[in-house]
Design a protein around this motif. Structure first.
Motif, PDB file in Angstrom:
ATOM      1  N   TRP A  29      12.928  53.401  12.167  1.00 53.69           N
ATOM      2  CA  TRP A  29      11.831  53.292  13.133  1.00 53.69           C
ATOM      3  C   TRP A  29      11.173  51.920  13.099  1.00 53.69           C
ATOM      4  CZ3 TRP A  29      11.606  56.040  17.180  1.00 53.69           C
ATOM      5  CH2 TRP A  29      12.053  57.350  17.184  1.00 53.69           C
ATOM      6  N   ILE A  30      11.028  51.348  11.940  1.00 56.93           N
ATOM      7  CA  ILE A  30      10.443  50.011  11.846  1.00 56.93           C
ATOM      8  C   ILE A  30      11.365  48.980  12.484  1.00 56.93           C
ATOM      9  CG2 ILE A  30       9.848  48.175  10.199  1.00 56.93           C
ATOM     10  CD1 ILE A  30       8.697  50.382   8.404  1.00 56.93           C
ATOM     11  N   SER A  31      12.668  49.097  12.250  1.00 55.42           N
ATOM     12  CA  SER A  31      13.595  48.143  12.863  1.00 55.42           C
ATOM     13  C   SER A  31      13.636  48.315  14.380  1.00 55.42           C
ATOM     14  CB  SER A  31      14.988  48.280  12.254  1.00 55.42           C
ATOM     15  OG  SER A  31      15.504  49.565  12.502  1.00 55.42           O
ATOM     16  N   ILE A  32      13.566  49.548  14.891  1.00 55.25           N
ATOM     17  CA  ILE A  32      13.513  49.768  16.345  1.00 55.25           C
ATOM     18  C   ILE A  32      12.245  49.156  16.923  1.00 55.25           C
ATOM     19  CG2 ILE A  32      13.192  51.561  18.098  1.00 55.25           C
ATOM     20  CD1 ILE A  32      15.169  53.271  16.509  1.00 55.25           C
ATOM     21  N   PHE A  33      11.121  49.347  16.242  1.00 56.48           N
ATOM     22  CA  PHE A  33       9.862  48.777  16.706  1.00 56.48           C
ATOM     23  C   PHE A  33       9.910  47.254  16.713  1.00 56.48           C
ATOM     24  CE2 PHE A  33       5.474  47.347  15.806  1.00 56.48           C
ATOM     25  CZ  PHE A  33       4.893  47.789  16.988  1.00 56.48           C
ATOM     26  N   LEU A  34      10.483  46.644  15.684  1.00 55.18           N
ATOM     27  CA  LEU A  34      10.582  45.179  15.643  1.00 55.18           C
ATOM     28  C   LEU A  34      11.510  44.648  16.731  1.00 55.18           C
ATOM     29  CD1 LEU A  34      10.653  44.524  11.805  1.00 55.18           C
ATOM     30  CD2 LEU A  34       8.787  44.115  13.411  1.00 55.18           C
ATOM     31  N   TRP A  38      10.408  42.121  19.728  1.00 54.02           N
ATOM     32  CA  TRP A  38      11.161  40.899  19.981  1.00 54.02           C
ATOM     33  C   TRP A  38      11.631  40.845  21.440  1.00 54.02           C
ATOM     34  CZ3 TRP A  38      11.481  36.345  18.066  1.00 54.02           C
ATOM     35  CH2 TRP A  38      12.527  35.515  18.421  1.00 54.02           C
ATOM     36  N   MET A  39      12.090  41.977  21.979  1.00 56.40           N
ATOM     37  CA  MET A  39      12.535  42.017  23.376  1.00 56.40           C
ATOM     38  C   MET A  39      11.361  41.779  24.329  1.00 56.40           C
ATOM     39  SD  MET A  39      15.735  42.281  23.368  1.00 56.40           S
ATOM     40  CE  MET A  39      16.019  42.603  25.075  1.00 56.40           C
ATOM     41  N   THR A  44       8.639  38.164  28.182  1.00 58.35           N
ATOM     42  CA  THR A  44       7.400  37.586  28.702  1.00 58.35           C
ATOM     43  C   THR A  44       7.278  36.091  28.435  1.00 58.35           C
ATOM     44  OG1 THR A  44       6.223  38.168  26.680  1.00 58.35           O
ATOM     45  CG2 THR A  44       6.135  39.742  28.506  1.00 58.35           C
ATOM     46  N   LYS A  45       8.057  35.545  27.539  1.00 61.08           N
ATOM     47  CA  LYS A  45       7.960  34.120  27.222  1.00 61.08           C
ATOM     48  C   LYS A  45       8.316  33.297  28.452  1.00 61.08           C
ATOM     49  CE  LYS A  45       9.608  30.626  23.992  1.00 61.08           C
ATOM     50  NZ  LYS A  45       9.574  29.565  24.928  1.00 61.08           N
TER      51      LYS A  45
END
Length: 95
Positions: A29-34, A38-39, A44-45
């Motif tokens: 879950w932490i890796s999915i959230f990160l 990032w996406m 938005t960048k």
């Protein structure tokens, strides 16, 4: 002596593997959230907002433009009408 160091190394690897298996849901879950964060950053960048420029410019007046970019800086490029070559310097001749 060699066997003792081998046993210590294997116990360490086993404990790391056991901890990874025990916490795999949290790690997932932490890796999915990160990855999601990032996406969103990549999507938005570079979004440009707050564009302000002079609507009508008469001969001899300067053209002023100002804009803001989300998570990036803004650079301006100009081109003459009908041409495909862009340049960074502000045009001073009409056309």
């Amino acid at each position: 002596m060699l066997y003792d160091s081998y046993v210590k190394r294997m116990e360490r690897l086993y404990s790391v593997q056991r901890a990874l298996i025990k916490h795999k849901k949290h790690i997932l879950w932490i890796s999915i959230f990160l990855v999601f964060l990032w996406m969103m950053y990549l999507l938005t960048k570079g979004t440009i907002y707050g564009v302000e420029y002079t609507d009508h410019v008469a001969y001899g007046e300067r053209f002023h433009i100002r804009a803001k970019g989300l998570f990036s800086s803004v650079q301006y490029e100009y081109r003459a009408m009908g041409q495909s070559h862009w340049m960074a310097e502000v045009p001073t001749a009409p056309g």
